[in-house]
Design an enzyme around this catalytic site. Sequence first.
Site, PDB file in Angstrom:
ATOM      1  CE  LYS A   1      -2.445 -13.656   8.461  1.00 49.19           C
ATOM      2  NZ  LYS A   1      -1.498 -13.024   7.602  1.00 49.19           N
TER       3      LYS A   1
ATOM      4  CE  LYS B   1      -8.572 -14.912   3.422  1.00 47.73           C
ATOM      5  NZ  LYS B   1      -7.614 -14.061   3.969  1.00 47.73           N
TER       6      LYS B   1
ATOM      7  CE  LYS C   1      -0.036 -17.056   1.498  1.00 48.89           C
ATOM      8  NZ  LYS C   1       0.892 -16.455   0.724  1.00 48.89           N
TER       9      LYS C   1
HETATM   10  P1  TYM Z   1      -1.058 -12.439   1.226  1.00 44.69           P
HETATM   11  O1  TYM Z   1       0.774 -12.900   0.875  1.00 44.69           O
HETATM   12  O2  TYM Z   1      -1.797 -13.144   2.199  1.00 44.69           O
HETATM   13  O3  TYM Z   1      -1.633 -12.516  -0.112  1.00 44.69           O
HETATM   14  C1  TYM Z   1      -1.134 -12.152  -1.440  1.00 44.69           C
HETATM   15  C2  TYM Z   1      -2.304 -11.421  -2.216  1.00 44.69           C
HETATM   16  O4  TYM Z   1      -3.339 -12.324  -2.461  1.00 44.69           O
HETATM   17  C3  TYM Z   1      -4.506 -11.822  -2.022  1.00 44.69           C
HETATM   18  N1  TYM Z   1      -5.531 -12.894  -1.665  1.00 44.69           N
HETATM   19  C4  TYM Z   1      -6.521 -13.304  -2.178  1.00 44.69           C
HETATM   20  N2  TYM Z   1      -7.348 -12.655  -3.280  1.00 44.69           N
HETATM   21  C5  TYM Z   1      -8.475 -13.146  -3.436  1.00 44.69           C
HETATM   22  N3  TYM Z   1      -8.986 -14.280  -2.979  1.00 44.69           N
HETATM   23  C6  TYM Z   1      -8.322 -15.099  -1.887  1.00 44.69           C
HETATM   24  N4  TYM Z   1      -8.909 -15.894  -1.322  1.00 44.69           N
HETATM   25  C7  TYM Z   1      -6.946 -14.375  -1.407  1.00 44.69           C
HETATM   26  N5  TYM Z   1      -5.960 -14.684  -0.390  1.00 44.69           N
HETATM   27  C8  TYM Z   1      -5.127 -13.934  -0.885  1.00 44.69           C
HETATM   28  C9  TYM Z   1      -4.255 -10.700  -0.843  1.00 44.69           C
HETATM   29  O5  TYM Z   1      -5.155 -10.037  -0.585  1.00 44.69           O
HETATM   30  C10 TYM Z   1      -2.959 -10.050  -1.298  1.00 44.69           C
HETATM   31  O6  TYM Z   1      -3.191  -8.971  -2.435  1.00 44.69           O
HETATM   32  N6  TYM Z   1      -0.411  -8.172   3.723  1.00 44.69           N
HETATM   33  C11 TYM Z   1      -0.400  -8.769   2.437  1.00 44.69           C
HETATM   34  C12 TYM Z   1       1.166  -8.618   1.755  1.00 44.69           C
HETATM   35  C13 TYM Z   1       1.664  -7.289   1.890  1.00 44.69           C
HETATM   36  C14 TYM Z   1       1.340  -6.230   0.924  1.00 44.69           C
HETATM   37  C15 TYM Z   1       1.990  -5.185   1.453  1.00 44.69           C
HETATM   38  C16 TYM Z   1       0.444  -6.218   0.012  1.00 44.69           C
HETATM   39  C17 TYM Z   1       2.858  -6.750   2.498  1.00 44.69           C
HETATM   40  N7  TYM Z   1       3.057  -5.356   2.097  1.00 44.69           N
HETATM   41  C18 TYM Z   1       1.870  -3.882   0.602  1.00 44.69           C
HETATM   42  C19 TYM Z   1       0.167  -4.747  -0.643  1.00 44.69           C
HETATM   43  C20 TYM Z   1       0.819  -3.704  -0.354  1.00 44.69           C
HETATM   44  C21 TYM Z   1      -0.685 -10.407   2.341  1.00 44.69           C
HETATM   45  O7  TYM Z   1      -0.387 -10.717   3.397  1.00 44.69           O
HETATM   46  O8  TYM Z   1      -0.842 -10.796   1.120  1.00 44.69           O
END
Ligand code: TYM
Length: 348
Positions: free
Chosen positions: A118, A210, A213
């Site tokens: 990032k 991957k 967004k």
């Molecule tokens: P974020 O907002 O990027 O994504 C949310 C969830 O979607 C999953 N994900 C995917 N799974 C499969 N294939 C993909 N292409 C894909 N893109 C996204 C992510 O793995 C995630 O589960 N850091 C986290 C948010 C967070 C969090 C937490 C998660 C903050 N605190 C505590 C668990 C526990 C994040 O950026 O997710």
Amino acid sequence: MAFKERVFSGVQPTGNLHLGNYLGAIAKFVALQDKYDCIYCVVDLHAITQPIAVWGGPEQLPKNTREVTAAFIACGIDPKKHIVFNQSQVAEHAELAWVFNCVARLGWLNRMTQFKEKAGKDRENASVGLYAYPTLMAADILVYRATHVPVGEDQKQHLELSRDIAQKFNNDFGKSIQAHGYGDAFFPQPEPLIQGPATRVMSLRDGSKKMSKSDPSDQSRINLTDDADAIAHKIRRAKTDPDPLPHDEKGLERRPEADNLVGIYAALAGKSKVEVLTEFGSAQFSTFKAALVDLAVVKLGPINSEMKRLVADPVYIDSVLADGATRAQAIAADTMKAVKDIVGFVRR
Ligand code: TYM
């Protein structure tokens, strides 16, 4: 020590919720509701770690926060039985994150691949928040002493760091933890739940990337806000190779686009990839894609229309978030009281 089983997970309100978020995370959140007490969080404090252009600024953030909340509910999360809220309403997340900033080591954070991705080449210009992102994530989970965390594959390293932080806190403050009557360990080792055929959904335009967004091409992903026509168009245009589908998983090796579409079909149908290949082995992509369009529209269409209905009612959404925040805070405040005693902060 046995900890009460509890699920926690979060999704960032940075816009463009897509099929990867749904299959990798939100659909799993829904499935876990029968077995666990669940806490699902819209992580707005995490969203602002990126440049304003990425999260959209003060006008866009509330819209995105409500949209993720609407997606949670539209996908089937029950905000009455479980807890749904946005992170910034429970100040204890940031409070525990500070303590964890003092537990985690620089060397641990330096290894985080997501920061490197990032921040890119211009690392000097990344926010301090982006660097400390994983300690806030550990605090999100551990402020509820959650034991299970459903996430996509890309969050695995952050989860490992959360486990390391929990363990170091338990070790560093071991004597104090015992003296205050919490036994050998105050924090559990949260277990990542990363299973099934869609833990890493790939771009529809490039099977080596991957689904994300932030991909500039909207054709690379299916957004949860896409209507049936957009879903059909994107699947029909998805990149493939010229061969028919194989009969077994081995035949998907070195065919990333085919592997991805089969994984998406399997996850949407609640089947394994092997079962999908038993049904579609030898089929041409034209046939398989038509079946995938039908399935995706049946599964995602109702989510899309329910999201639209909910987003049009921000008063209801905000009441869900406020109620969730109150219930979340009751748990988080108990943890922080204990943490303050354990660390040695004088408190009221
Ligand atoms: P974020 O907002 O990027 O994504 C949310 C969830 O979607 C999953 N994900 C995917 N799974 C499969 N294939 C993909 N292409 C894909 N893109 C996204 C992510 O793995 C995630 O589960 N850091 C986290 C948010 C967070 C969090 C937490 C998660 C903050 N605190 C505590 C668990 C526990 C994040 O950026 O997710």
